[in-house]
Design an enzyme around this catalytic site. Structure first.
Site, short mmCIF file in Angstrom:
data_model
loop_
_atom_site.label_atom_id
_atom_site.label_comp_id
_atom_site.label_asym_id
_atom_site.label_seq_id
_atom_site.Cartn_x
_atom_site.Cartn_y
_atom_site.Cartn_z
CG ASP A 42 -2.04 0.76 1.25
OD1 ASP A 42 -2.73 0.68 0.23
OD2 ASP A 42 -2.26 1.50 2.22
N GLY A 43 1.82 1.37 0.90
CA GLY A 43 2.66 2.56 1.03
C GLY A 43 3.47 2.79 -0.23
CG ASP A 59 1.31 -6.86 6.38
OD1 ASP A 59 2.07 -7.81 6.68
OD2 ASP A 59 1.43 -5.72 6.86
CG ASP A 87 -1.87 -4.32 3.93
OD1 ASP A 87 -1.40 -4.64 2.83
OD2 ASP A 87 -1.26 -3.59 4.74
CB THR A 132 2.56 -6.43 1.28
OG1 THR A 132 2.47 -6.55 2.71
CG2 THR A 132 1.16 -6.22 0.74
CE LYS A 139 6.06 -20.42 30.21
NZ LYS A 139 7.17 -19.86 30.98
O1 F6P Z 1 4.45 -4.54 5.44
C1 F6P Z 1 4.84 -5.85 5.73
C2 F6P Z 1 5.40 -5.97 7.12
O2 F6P Z 1 5.88 -7.26 7.19
C3 F6P Z 1 4.45 -5.66 8.27
O3 F6P Z 1 3.61 -6.71 8.64
C4 F6P Z 1 5.40 -5.29 9.35
O4 F6P Z 1 4.80 -4.46 10.31
C5 F6P Z 1 6.44 -4.55 8.62
O5 F6P Z 1 6.46 -5.09 7.31
C6 F6P Z 1 7.82 -4.60 9.24
O6 F6P Z 1 8.70 -3.97 8.38
P1 F6P Z 1 10.23 -3.65 8.62
O7 F6P Z 1 10.96 -4.49 7.64
O8 F6P Z 1 10.37 -2.21 8.32
O9 F6P Z 1 10.53 -4.01 10.03
#
Ligand code: F6P
Length: 319
Positions: A103-104, A127, A129, A125, A243
């Site tokens: 997305d970004g 995610d 999303d 990605t 845990k």
């Molecule tokens: O956007 C994918 C992702 O794996 C997210 O789920 C996670 O928050 C983020 O990337 C972590 O990214 P970085 O590599 O910047 O730690």
């Protein structure tokens, strides 16, 4: 002859290499030039380009990560960064920039488009999303990786009659938690889309215990916080030893599943086929098993629909 720029951006995802391969080979088929951009938008700003050919993408279809590498650039989304990037692409006579990312990254691509750069996006990605596409590249592999790890966690959770909170990736989206949780018989979900009080989740855990279910897995999407705090609170509320495990970056690596390889190959191929038809300003998505090119801005404004039915089913099956 067209010249295509190609980059991967944001968090890497298994299958990105298969997408790179498909873009390059389809471009070669059409007689186009491809300039690979190393390290995403940061590399673009440093003019870290190299010409790619069919051989540049040999033996990568089964490799995790991205051979072009990736980054998250703070400077790129600034006004100065975007203008400089657009200028560089012009200097290199890049006709179309293909961006593989989440997305970004695709929002960054849209901003470049507003400065006159022709864009084709591919959603990549773990995610899942991206609202306009049923699946994003890397999600399926990440879920499989999580499942493999959770199966091991289940063994020890059972042996000790414990609760285990498994933290998975997903900043704004609980799909990894939900899909892996369903496949592993998780008892509860803590995900950004559902604001369920912890007391309710713990009530279900205690009820389950009263019925003889002595061990439980709770899935936690990272967007809801870290597992340590949850473990403490769940243990207090249920009086059951709790845990936790953060699966972390193992979810981002590894050889892509057949699903991700094929998804990425189809998307990469279609991206260039669309360029050949003169279509840009688009992102390639899959909806109900069909690959489509949709308007980039429209895609970015498409909200991700939460699968309520799946969520309810998980509750019913985990009794
Ligand atoms: O956007 C994918 C992702 O794996 C997210 O789920 C996670 O928050 C983020 O990337 C972590 O990214 P970085 O590599 O910047 O730690």
């Amino acid at each position: 002859m067209k010249r295509i720029g190609l980059l991967t951006s944001g968090g890497d995802a298994p299958g990105m290499n298969a997408a790179i391969r498909a873009v390059v080979r389809t471009a070669v088929y059409h007689g186009y030039e491809v300039y690979g951009v190393n390290r995403g938008y940061a590399g673009l700003l440093e003019q870290d380009f190299y010409p790619m050919n069919s051989r540049s993408v040999a033996n990568i279809i089964d490799h995790g990560g991205t051979i072009l590498q990736t980054s998250r650039s703070d400077f790129f989304p600034t006004n100065a960064g975007l203008h400089r990037a657009a200028e560089i692409l012009k200097e290199y006579e890049i006709d179309v920039l293909v961006v593989i990312g989440g997305d970004g990254s695709l929002t960054g691509a849209l901003k470049l488009q507003e400065l006159g750069v022709k864009i084709v996006g591919i959603p990549g990605t773990i995610d899942n999303d991206f609202g306009a596409s049923d699946y994003t590249i890397g999600f399926d592999t990440a879920v499989s990786t999580a499942i493999e790890a959770i199966s091991k966690i289940r063994d020890t959770t059972f042996s000790h009659n414990r609760i285990n909170v498994v933290q998975v990736m997903g900043r704004r989206c609980g799909d990894i938690a939900m899909y892996a949780g369903l496949a592993c018989g998780a008892k509860g979900m803590i995900i950004p889309e559902k604001d369920v009080p912890l007391e309710t989740i713990c009530g279900r855990l205690v009820e389950g215990r009263d019925r003889g279910k002595m061990h439980s897995i709770i899935m936690l999407a990272e967007g809801c916080g870290g597992y340590r705090d949850y473990c403490k609170k769940i243990q207090e509320l249920t009086k059951v030893e709790t845990k936790g495990t953060n699966l972390g970056y193992i979810q981002r690596g590894g050889s892509p599943s057949h699903f991700d390889r094929n998804l990425a190959s189809n998307m990469g191929y279609m991206a260039v086929e669309e360029i050949a038809k003169g279509h840009t300003g688009i992102v390639i998505v899959v909806r109900n098993g069909k690959y489509e090119a949709v308007d980039l801005e429209e895609a970015l404004n498409t909200p991700k629909v939460f699968d309520e039915e799946m969520y309810e089913m998980i509750q019913i099956l985990s009794i």
